[in-house]
Design a protein around this motif. Structure first.
Motif, PDB file in Angstrom:
ATOM      1  N   GLY A 127       0.680  -1.278  -0.109  1.00 28.87           N
ATOM      2  CA  GLY A 127       0.069  -0.092   0.009  1.00 28.87           C
ATOM      3  C   GLY A 127       0.778   1.438   0.016  1.00 28.87           C
ATOM      4  N   VAL A 128       0.383   2.150   1.047  1.00 27.03           N
ATOM      5  CA  VAL A 128       0.938   3.475   0.936  1.00 27.03           C
ATOM      6  C   VAL A 128       2.690   3.384   1.094  1.00 27.03           C
ATOM      7  N   ILE A 165       0.407  11.400   6.108  1.00 27.71           N
ATOM      8  CA  ILE A 165      -0.411  10.451   6.082  1.00 27.71           C
ATOM      9  C   ILE A 165      -1.386  10.229   4.655  1.00 27.71           C
ATOM     10  N   ILE A 166      -1.360   9.278   4.150  1.00 27.05           N
ATOM     11  CA  ILE A 166      -2.062   9.209   2.971  1.00 27.05           C
ATOM     12  C   ILE A 166      -3.236   8.257   3.012  1.00 27.05           C
ATOM     13  N   THR A 167      -4.473   8.643   2.615  1.00 25.45           N
ATOM     14  CA  THR A 167      -5.574   7.492   3.000  1.00 25.45           C
ATOM     15  C   THR A 167      -6.381   7.737   1.626  1.00 25.45           C
ATOM     16  N   GLY A 168      -7.445   6.794   1.513  1.00 22.67           N
ATOM     17  CA  GLY A 168      -8.025   6.671   0.337  1.00 22.67           C
ATOM     18  C   GLY A 168      -9.545   7.010   0.669  1.00 22.67           C
ATOM     19  N   GLY A 169     -10.470   6.690  -0.065  1.00 18.97           N
ATOM     20  CA  GLY A 169     -11.793   7.134   0.196  1.00 18.97           C
ATOM     21  C   GLY A 169     -12.567   6.815   1.325  1.00 18.97           C
ATOM     22  N   GLY A 170     -11.889   5.714   1.806  1.00 17.87           N
ATOM     23  CA  GLY A 170     -12.444   5.127   3.347  1.00 17.87           C
ATOM     24  C   GLY A 170     -11.836   5.739   4.515  1.00 17.87           C
ATOM     25  N   GLY A 226      -3.317   1.165  12.243  1.00 18.94           N
ATOM     26  CA  GLY A 226      -2.132   1.861  12.117  1.00 18.94           C
ATOM     27  C   GLY A 226      -2.011   3.179  11.691  1.00 18.94           C
ATOM     28  N   THR A 227      -2.704   3.475  10.601  1.00 15.12           N
ATOM     29  CA  THR A 227      -2.889   4.676  10.033  1.00 15.12           C
ATOM     30  C   THR A 227      -3.381   5.737  11.162  1.00 15.12           C
ATOM     31  N   GLY A 228      -4.357   5.537  11.750  1.00 16.85           N
ATOM     32  CA  GLY A 228      -4.897   6.292  12.757  1.00 16.85           C
ATOM     33  C   GLY A 228      -3.579   6.550  14.039  1.00 16.85           C
ATOM     34  N   VAL A 265      -4.229  13.385   4.119  1.00 20.26           N
ATOM     35  CA  VAL A 265      -4.640  13.652   2.809  1.00 20.26           C
ATOM     36  C   VAL A 265      -5.345  12.518   2.204  1.00 20.26           C
ATOM     37  N   ASP A 266      -6.293  12.590   1.707  1.00 22.36           N
ATOM     38  CA  ASP A 266      -7.217  11.609   0.795  1.00 22.36           C
ATOM     39  C   ASP A 266      -6.791  11.665  -0.583  1.00 22.36           C
ATOM     40  N   ALA A 267      -6.174  10.548  -0.867  1.00 16.80           N
ATOM     41  CA  ALA A 267      -5.487  10.619  -2.441  1.00 16.80           C
ATOM     42  C   ALA A 267      -6.786  10.463  -3.540  1.00 16.80           C
ATOM     43  N   THR A 268      -7.732  10.341  -3.110  1.00 16.27           N
ATOM     44  CA  THR A 268      -9.125  10.380  -4.023  1.00 16.27           C
ATOM     45  C   THR A 268      -9.531  11.819  -4.069  1.00 16.27           C
TER      46      THR A 268
END
Length: 163
Positions: free
Chosen positions: A10-11, A76-81, A88-90, A106-109
């Motif tokens: 992933g990221v 920290i990069i997230t997706g639509g979710g 771990g991201t949190g 930041v939301d990559a979408t």
């Protein structure tokens, strides 16, 4: 600039792969045995990413904390979710705050993600200098299917913008 990440699918992997391809400094901490979800058995991902340092423990959350701790700033990069798909991201965000690191989620979408993250990164480079260490993390591929490709495009766009 040096990019550090834990090497998970992933990221994390998108960040390391781009840093390697661009000849940038890179590294970070990974769980004991080089564990990643696509490399579950020792030596894990260490042969492919030899600059990663193996943790004394196998807990991936420890790796996340140490990568944030050892950085100047955390992207920290997230997706639509969003943040909810990955513990771990949190935690990365929590540790950035605990260790006093500037952080951006930041939301990559999001169509404006590249411009927003580029402006934030330019401010961090001004603050820390060109030798800054940037921790980049986010969900695993199994937590957010397609996040590797989204993160790779976003990180590439951020790195391509003039500072």
């Amino acid at each position: 600039m040096k990019i550090i990440s834990g090497g998970q699918t992933g990221v994390d992997r998108a960040a390391l792969d781009l840093a390697i391809e661009r000849g940038m400094g890179w590294g970070g901490w990974c769980p004991k045995g080089g564990w990643a979800e696509d490399f579950p058995n020792a030596p894990g991902l260490l042969p492919q990413y030899p600059r990663l340092k193996e943790m004394p423990q196998s807990n991936p959350l420890q790796r996340t904390e140490w990568n944030v701790r050892d950085s100047d700033a955390a992207l920290i990069i997230t997706g639509g979710g969003g943040m909810s798909v990955s513990v771990g991201t949190g935690r990365a965000r929590q540790w950035a705050r605990q260790h006093g690191k500037p952080e951006l989620v930041v939301d990559a979408t999001d169509a404006k993600a590249s411009a927003h993250a580029s402006a934030w990164l330019a401010a961090q480079r001004k603050r820390f200098g060109s030798d800054m260490t940037l921790s980049i993390g986010g969900p695993r591929e199994s937590e957010a299917p397609g996040i590797y490709a989204l993160a790779r495009m976003l990180i590439g766009a951020i790195l391509d913008r003039p500072t």
